[in-house]
Write an enzyme that holds these catalytic residues in place. Structure first.
Site, short mmCIF file in Angstrom:
data_model
loop_
_atom_site.label_atom_id
_atom_site.label_comp_id
_atom_site.label_asym_id
_atom_site.label_seq_id
_atom_site.Cartn_x
_atom_site.Cartn_y
_atom_site.Cartn_z
N SER A 1 -42.01 -43.45 -10.51
CA SER A 1 -41.71 -44.12 -9.25
C SER A 1 -41.23 -43.15 -8.19
O SER A 1 -40.80 -42.03 -8.49
CB SER A 1 -40.64 -45.19 -9.47
OG SER A 1 -40.97 -46.02 -10.55
N1 SAH Z 1 -39.64 -46.09 -14.99
C1 SAH Z 1 -40.76 -45.15 -15.06
C2 SAH Z 1 -41.94 -45.57 -14.22
C3 SAH Z 1 -42.63 -46.69 -14.84
S1 SAH Z 1 -44.28 -47.03 -14.39
C4 SAH Z 1 -40.32 -43.75 -14.71
O1 SAH Z 1 -39.16 -43.54 -14.37
O2 SAH Z 1 -41.17 -42.85 -14.82
C5 SAH Z 1 -44.35 -48.57 -15.26
C6 SAH Z 1 -44.39 -48.46 -16.76
O3 SAH Z 1 -44.32 -49.78 -17.25
C7 SAH Z 1 -45.65 -47.83 -17.30
O4 SAH Z 1 -45.35 -46.74 -18.11
C8 SAH Z 1 -46.28 -48.97 -18.12
O5 SAH Z 1 -46.91 -48.53 -19.31
C9 SAH Z 1 -45.08 -49.82 -18.44
N2 SAH Z 1 -45.37 -51.21 -18.77
C10 SAH Z 1 -46.22 -52.08 -18.16
N3 SAH Z 1 -46.20 -53.26 -18.81
C11 SAH Z 1 -45.30 -53.16 -19.84
C12 SAH Z 1 -44.85 -54.03 -20.86
N4 SAH Z 1 -45.30 -55.28 -20.98
N5 SAH Z 1 -43.92 -53.57 -21.72
C13 SAH Z 1 -43.46 -52.30 -21.63
N6 SAH Z 1 -43.87 -51.43 -20.70
C14 SAH Z 1 -44.78 -51.85 -19.81
#
Ligand code: SAH
Length: 213
Positions: free
Chosen positions: A61
């Site tokens: 992000s």
């Molecule tokens: N917080 C992260 C950015 C996340 S991007 C950072 O600091 O880098 C969003 C993430 O959510 C992705 O890695 C994606 O795989 C995950 N995601 C999406 N749907 C999900 C679910 N149902 N359960 C767990 N993770 C999920």
């Protein structure tokens, strides 16, 4: 890649100018080198206030959004926090400095393995990273004082609402995945939930089930 004084100053200046004013959040972000969570050429852009690609087609992000979400979560030192969407692990690393323990879940095993390695390399010992579908939360560790979701669902997933302690706070983006979403803050009260809208954001979608990698 070193986190030079000049880069650090510009990074913190950008955070402040975009509304990240909480001193504890700013110092947690100052102590966490974002380049450690990026690979290859993207690490060179670590200090720009922009989302960047990570493995499995996901993104780390934008730093100011990380700061604003962390600030809105109002984490206390004794808190047990759940993050849904580990991604690179950057957001979890920041939460780990403000909370007692952080559980973070991602549907991609590969991202979880890489994030664990990064936490270990940085000497962070209070994060448990788990592979799973975070839309179900983590029932075996519930309730949580704070929940942060870093992928957008259409509505707050009900298992997450159920795993929030009374008095607890959850911050998450909601809305259709390919349009502008709202970042909302949900507080659990004795008899229900209070909702407030913080700002417009754009996140990758919360997808049900496990990832393929
Ligand atoms: N917080 C992260 C950015 C996340 S991007 C950072 O600091 O880098 C969003 C993430 O959510 C992705 O890695 C994606 O795989 C995950 N995601 C999406 N749907 C999900 C679910 N149902 N359960 C767990 N993770 C999920």
């Amino acid at each position: 890649m070193t986190w030079g004084a000049e880069e650090k100053m510009q990074f913190l200046f950008a955070l402040r100018s975009r509304g990240v004013t909480d001193g504890r959040v700013l110092s947690a972000m100052e102590r966490t080198d974002r380049a450690s969570f990026l690979r290859g050429l993207f690490a060179e852009r670590a200090y720009q206030d922009t989302p960047l690609p990570i493995a499995c087609g996901q993104t780390i992000s934008q730093p100011s959004v990380v700061g604003l979400m962390t600030q809105a979560l109002e984490v206390n030192p004794r808190d047990k926090v759940l993050e849904v969407g580990t991604g690179s692990g950057y957001q979890a690393a920041i939460l780990s400095q403000l909370a007692r323990r952080v559980y973070t879940v991602d549907r991609y095993r590969r991202l979880v393995i890489e994030a664990r390695a990064t936490f270990e390399a940085l000497g962070i010992g209070n994060i448990t990273a788990v592979t799973g579908d975070g839309s179900h939360g983590l029932p075996e560790q519930a309730p949580f004082d704070r929940i942060l979701v870093t992928a957008a669902a259409e509505d707050p997933p009900s298992p997450l609402l159920a795993q929030l302690r009374v008095g607890g706070v959850m911050v998450l983006p909601v809305g259709q995945s390919d349009t502008v979403q709202s970042l909302i803050r949900v507080t659990r009260t004795e008899d229900g939930f209070d909702y407030s809208e913080l700002r417009k954001v754009r996140f990758v979608p919360l997808v049900e089930g496990m990832g393929e990698e």
